[in-house]
Motif scaffolding. Structure first.
Motif, PDB file in Angstrom:
ATOM      1  N   ARG A  57      33.228  50.901-105.068  1.00  0.00           N
ATOM      2  CA  ARG A  57      31.873  50.470-105.412  1.00  0.00           C
ATOM      3  C   ARG A  57      31.433  50.968-106.787  1.00  0.00           C
ATOM      4  NH1 ARG A  57      29.513  47.742-101.663  1.00  0.00           N
ATOM      5  NH2 ARG A  57      27.496  47.889-102.744  1.00  0.00           N
ATOM      6  N   GLY A  58      32.238  51.796-107.419  1.00  0.00           N
ATOM      7  CA  GLY A  58      31.925  52.270-108.749  1.00  0.00           C
ATOM      8  C   GLY A  58      31.996  51.194-109.810  1.00  0.00           C
ATOM      9  N   VAL A  59      32.545  50.032-109.437  1.00  0.00           N
ATOM     10  CA  VAL A  59      32.606  48.929-110.403  1.00  0.00           C
ATOM     11  C   VAL A  59      31.419  47.985-110.240  1.00  0.00           C
ATOM     12  CG1 VAL A  59      35.116  49.045-110.592  1.00  0.00           C
ATOM     13  CG2 VAL A  59      34.088  47.503-108.906  1.00  0.00           C
ATOM     14  N   LEU A  60      30.415  48.390-109.464  1.00  0.00           N
ATOM     15  CA  LEU A  60      29.213  47.587-109.282  1.00  0.00           C
ATOM     16  C   LEU A  60      28.026  48.232-109.988  1.00  0.00           C
ATOM     17  CD1 LEU A  60      29.291  46.559-105.497  1.00  0.00           C
ATOM     18  CD2 LEU A  60      29.917  45.162-107.492  1.00  0.00           C
ATOM     19  N   LEU A  61      27.142  47.389-110.506  1.00  0.00           N
ATOM     20  CA  LEU A  61      25.863  47.859-111.029  1.00  0.00           C
ATOM     21  C   LEU A  61      24.884  48.035-109.871  1.00  0.00           C
ATOM     22  CD1 LEU A  61      25.661  45.409-114.064  1.00  0.00           C
ATOM     23  CD2 LEU A  61      26.084  47.883-114.188  1.00  0.00           C
ATOM     24  N   ALA A  62      23.739  48.607-110.163  1.00  0.00           N
ATOM     25  CA  ALA A  62      22.756  48.872-109.107  1.00  0.00           C
ATOM     26  C   ALA A  62      22.286  47.591-108.422  1.00  0.00           C
ATOM     27  CB  ALA A  62      21.555  49.622-109.695  1.00  0.00           C
ATOM     28  N   ASP A  63      22.278  46.470-109.156  1.00  0.00           N
ATOM     29  CA  ASP A  63      21.801  45.216-108.564  1.00  0.00           C
ATOM     30  C   ASP A  63      22.902  44.421-107.862  1.00  0.00           C
ATOM     31  OD1 ASP A  63      23.302  44.352-110.693  1.00  0.00           O
ATOM     32  OD2 ASP A  63      21.699  43.185-111.652  1.00  0.00           O
ATOM     33  N   GLY A  64      24.091  45.022-107.739  1.00  0.00           N
ATOM     34  CA  GLY A  64      25.179  44.360-107.026  1.00  0.00           C
ATOM     35  C   GLY A  64      26.074  43.502-107.898  1.00  0.00           C
ATOM     36  N   GLN A  65      25.699  43.367-109.196  1.00  0.00           N
ATOM     37  CA  GLN A  65      26.546  42.631-110.125  1.00  0.00           C
ATOM     38  C   GLN A  65      27.775  43.470-110.494  1.00  0.00           C
ATOM     39  OE1 GLN A  65      26.053  39.527-111.507  1.00  0.00           O
ATOM     40  NE2 GLN A  65      24.033  39.080-110.664  1.00  0.00           N
ATOM     41  N   LEU A  66      28.820  42.790-110.915  1.00  0.00           N
ATOM     42  CA  LEU A  66      30.016  43.491-111.374  1.00  0.00           C
ATOM     43  C   LEU A  66      29.724  44.225-112.672  1.00  0.00           C
ATOM     44  CD1 LEU A  66      33.067  43.988-110.953  1.00  0.00           C
ATOM     45  CD2 LEU A  66      33.486  41.957-112.358  1.00  0.00           C
ATOM     46  N   ASP A  67      30.093  45.496-112.731  1.00  0.00           N
ATOM     47  CA  ASP A  67      29.978  46.287-113.957  1.00  0.00           C
ATOM     48  C   ASP A  67      31.248  46.060-114.765  1.00  0.00           C
ATOM     49  OD1 ASP A  67      29.849  48.186-115.948  1.00  0.00           O
ATOM     50  OD2 ASP A  67      29.054  49.766-114.666  1.00  0.00           O
ATOM     51  N   ARG A  68      31.192  45.087-115.654  1.00  0.00           N
ATOM     52  CA  ARG A  68      32.391  44.693-116.392  1.00  0.00           C
ATOM     53  C   ARG A  68      32.928  45.819-117.271  1.00  0.00           C
ATOM     54  NH1 ARG A  68      33.310  39.433-115.895  1.00  0.00           N
ATOM     55  NH2 ARG A  68      31.685  38.266-114.812  1.00  0.00           N
ATOM     56  N   ALA A  69      32.022  46.594-117.847  1.00  0.00           N
ATOM     57  CA  ALA A  69      32.455  47.696-118.715  1.00  0.00           C
ATOM     58  C   ALA A  69      33.229  48.734-117.900  1.00  0.00           C
ATOM     59  CB  ALA A  69      31.260  48.333-119.397  1.00  0.00           C
ATOM     60  N   ALA A  70      32.737  49.051-116.721  1.00  0.00           N
ATOM     61  CA  ALA A  70      33.413  50.032-115.873  1.00  0.00           C
ATOM     62  C   ALA A  70      34.773  49.518-115.419  1.00  0.00           C
ATOM     63  CB  ALA A  70      32.546  50.367-114.664  1.00  0.00           C
ATOM     64  N   LEU A  71      34.823  48.237-115.098  1.00  0.00           N
ATOM     65  CA  LEU A  71      36.083  47.663-114.647  1.00  0.00           C
ATOM     66  C   LEU A  71      37.096  47.607-115.787  1.00  0.00           C
ATOM     67  CD1 LEU A  71      37.573  46.477-112.241  1.00  0.00           C
ATOM     68  CD2 LEU A  71      36.672  44.227-112.855  1.00  0.00           C
ATOM     69  N   ARG A  72      36.626  47.224-116.983  1.00  0.00           N
ATOM     70  CA  ARG A  72      37.524  47.209-118.146  1.00  0.00           C
ATOM     71  C   ARG A  72      38.099  48.600-118.402  1.00  0.00           C
ATOM     72  NH1 ARG A  72      33.965  43.524-120.605  1.00  0.00           N
ATOM     73  NH2 ARG A  72      32.783  45.240-121.511  1.00  0.00           N
ATOM     74  N   GLN A  73      37.253  49.606-118.295  1.00  0.00           N
ATOM     75  CA  GLN A  73      37.697  50.977-118.506  1.00  0.00           C
ATOM     76  C   GLN A  73      38.753  51.359-117.477  1.00  0.00           C
ATOM     77  OE1 GLN A  73      36.537  52.722-121.088  1.00  0.00           O
ATOM     78  NE2 GLN A  73      37.838  54.493-120.679  1.00  0.00           N
ATOM     79  N   VAL A  75      40.914  49.349-115.886  1.00  0.00           N
ATOM     80  CA  VAL A  75      42.203  48.656-115.980  1.00  0.00           C
ATOM     81  C   VAL A  75      42.824  48.744-117.372  1.00  0.00           C
ATOM     82  CG1 VAL A  75      41.477  47.049-114.187  1.00  0.00           C
ATOM     83  CG2 VAL A  75      41.269  46.371-116.573  1.00  0.00           C
ATOM     84  N   PHE A  76      42.040  49.167-118.382  1.00  0.00           N
ATOM     85  CA  PHE A  76      42.543  49.191-119.750  1.00  0.00           C
ATOM     86  C   PHE A  76      43.727  50.148-119.868  1.00  0.00           C
ATOM     87  CE2 PHE A  76      42.585  50.691-124.167  1.00  0.00           C
ATOM     88  CZ  PHE A  76      42.684  49.473-124.820  1.00  0.00           C
ATOM     89  N   GLY A  77      44.834  49.628-120.359  1.00  0.00           N
ATOM     90  CA  GLY A  77      46.015  50.463-120.571  1.00  0.00           C
ATOM     91  C   GLY A  77      46.783  50.797-119.315  1.00  0.00           C
ATOM     92  N   ASP A  79      48.861  48.958-116.490  1.00  0.00           N
ATOM     93  CA  ASP A  79      49.422  47.664-116.099  1.00  0.00           C
ATOM     94  C   ASP A  79      49.308  47.408-114.601  1.00  0.00           C
ATOM     95  OD1 ASP A  79      50.042  47.027-118.676  1.00  0.00           O
ATOM     96  OD2 ASP A  79      52.158  47.581-118.541  1.00  0.00           O
ATOM     97  N   VAL A  80      49.438  48.456-113.805  1.00  0.00           N
ATOM     98  CA  VAL A  80      49.353  48.282-112.344  1.00  0.00           C
ATOM     99  C   VAL A  80      47.951  47.847-111.941  1.00  0.00           C
ATOM    100  CG1 VAL A  80      49.483  49.469-110.116  1.00  0.00           C
ATOM    101  CG2 VAL A  80      51.207  49.918-111.882  1.00  0.00           C
ATOM    102  N   GLU A  81      46.950  48.508-112.491  1.00  0.00           N
ATOM    103  CA  GLU A  81      45.565  48.169-112.177  1.00  0.00           C
ATOM    104  C   GLU A  81      45.203  46.776-112.718  1.00  0.00           C
ATOM    105  OE1 GLU A  81      43.021  51.327-110.715  1.00  0.00           O
ATOM    106  OE2 GLU A  81      44.661  50.186-109.838  1.00  0.00           O
ATOM    107  N   ARG A  82      45.678  46.484-113.916  1.00  0.00           N
ATOM    108  CA  ARG A  82      45.388  45.169-114.505  1.00  0.00           C
ATOM    109  C   ARG A  82      46.000  44.050-113.670  1.00  0.00           C
ATOM    110  NH1 ARG A  82      48.439  42.133-117.484  1.00  0.00           N
ATOM    111  NH2 ARG A  82      49.876  43.832-117.950  1.00  0.00           N
ATOM    112  N   ARG A  83      47.241  44.254-113.230  1.00  0.00           N
ATOM    113  CA  ARG A  83      47.892  43.217-112.408  1.00  0.00           C
ATOM    114  C   ARG A  83      47.191  43.062-111.062  1.00  0.00           C
ATOM    115  NH1 ARG A  83      52.782  45.078-114.927  1.00  0.00           N
ATOM    116  NH2 ARG A  83      53.115  46.596-113.260  1.00  0.00           N
ATOM    117  N   ALA A  84      46.683  44.160-110.527  1.00  0.00           N
ATOM    118  CA  ALA A  84      45.950  44.086-109.264  1.00  0.00           C
ATOM    119  C   ALA A  84      44.681  43.257-109.434  1.00  0.00           C
ATOM    120  CB  ALA A  84      45.608  45.485-108.765  1.00  0.00           C
ATOM    121  N   LEU A  85      43.999  43.460-110.550  1.00  0.00           N
ATOM    122  CA  LEU A  85      42.787  42.689-110.825  1.00  0.00           C
ATOM    123  C   LEU A  85      43.128  41.214-111.033  1.00  0.00           C
ATOM    124  CD1 LEU A  85      39.738  42.625-111.393  1.00  0.00           C
ATOM    125  CD2 LEU A  85      40.275  43.099-113.804  1.00  0.00           C
ATOM    126  N   GLU A  86      44.163  40.955-111.801  1.00  0.00           N
ATOM    127  CA  GLU A  86      44.556  39.561-112.052  1.00  0.00           C
ATOM    128  C   GLU A  86      44.947  38.853-110.764  1.00  0.00           C
ATOM    129  OE1 GLU A  86      47.632  40.029-114.922  1.00  0.00           O
ATOM    130  OE2 GLU A  86      46.240  40.198-116.624  1.00  0.00           O
TER     131      GLU A  86
END
Length: 205
Positions: A57-73, A75-77, A79-86
């Motif tokens: 749930r750490g990748v969510l903002l308070a209003d329930g929207q996806l926190d894109r910045a947190a998610l980018r952080q 998965v950045f660099g 590969d396992v996390e990035r592939r899981a997201l993809e």
């Protein structure tokens, strides 16, 4: 409903958006994977639920929207996390692209897929009839990216290197627009391709 589909792809800062607008000006329905990437993770969607289940749930903002910045952080660099997201996002995006194209009221429809080469190519999109690539010389692409994003040469080179190679994209393409001129050049190319695609769509059973 359309039954003839074009995949539009190209590297970062190659001119995909300008070409997309040129086709839309002809009344052609365009489905854009970058826009759908936001749609498929709106609150209440299965894809967002799967992202939260996988990444917390750490990748969510308070209003329930996806926190894109947190998610980018996250998965950045990595590969396992990035592939899981993809693995979560890409099937949902592909399904919406196909749905929009199949329900289009124009004679043919265009799916704008920036990461077509990276995302499985023709095997991942067997419903595409043709693939159109916007090709830009590497030096021009780098200069445009630096100007567009206000970044230095080193970062531009890293961003370009993170994508599929120009050769890999060219190998996929049925049609190529070389975007090394002005917007009028791109418009003329779109006009010619539009006429060609109308004829191809009309000839498709």
């Amino acid at each position: 409903m359309s039954d003839y589909f074009i995949g539009l792809t190209g590297g970062i800062a190659s001119g995909k958006s300008a070409l997309e607008k040129a086709f839309a000006a002809h009344g052609i329905v365009v489905a854009d994977a970058d826009l759908l990437a936001r749609e498929v993770v709106q609150p209440g969607t299965p894809a967002l639920a799967a992202v939260v289940e996988r990444f917390g749930r750490g990748v969510l903002l308070a209003d329930g929207q996806l926190d894109r910045a947190a998610l980018r952080q996250r998965v950045f660099g990595d590969d396992v996390e990035r592939r899981a997201l993809e693995a979560i996002l890409h099937p949902a995006i592909r399904a919406r692209l196909q749905e929009i194209c199949q329900n289009a009221t124009s004679p043919y429809a265009i799916a704008v897929i920036p990461l077509l080469a990276e995302g499985g190519g023709r095997e991942a999109y067997p419903w595409l009839h043709r693939i159109l690539m916007v090709d830009t010389p590497t030096a021009v692409q780098k200069a445009r990216l630096m100007q567009r994003d206000g970044i230095d040469a080193a970062l531009a080179e890293r961003m370009m290197a993170a994508q599929a190679s120009r050769a890999d994209r060219l190998a996929l393409a049925d049609d190529i627009v070389v975007n090394d001129g002005d917007i009028a050049h791109l418009q003329r190319a779109a006009d010619a391709l539009h006429r060609r695609y109308l004829a191809l769509a009309a000839a498709t059973p």
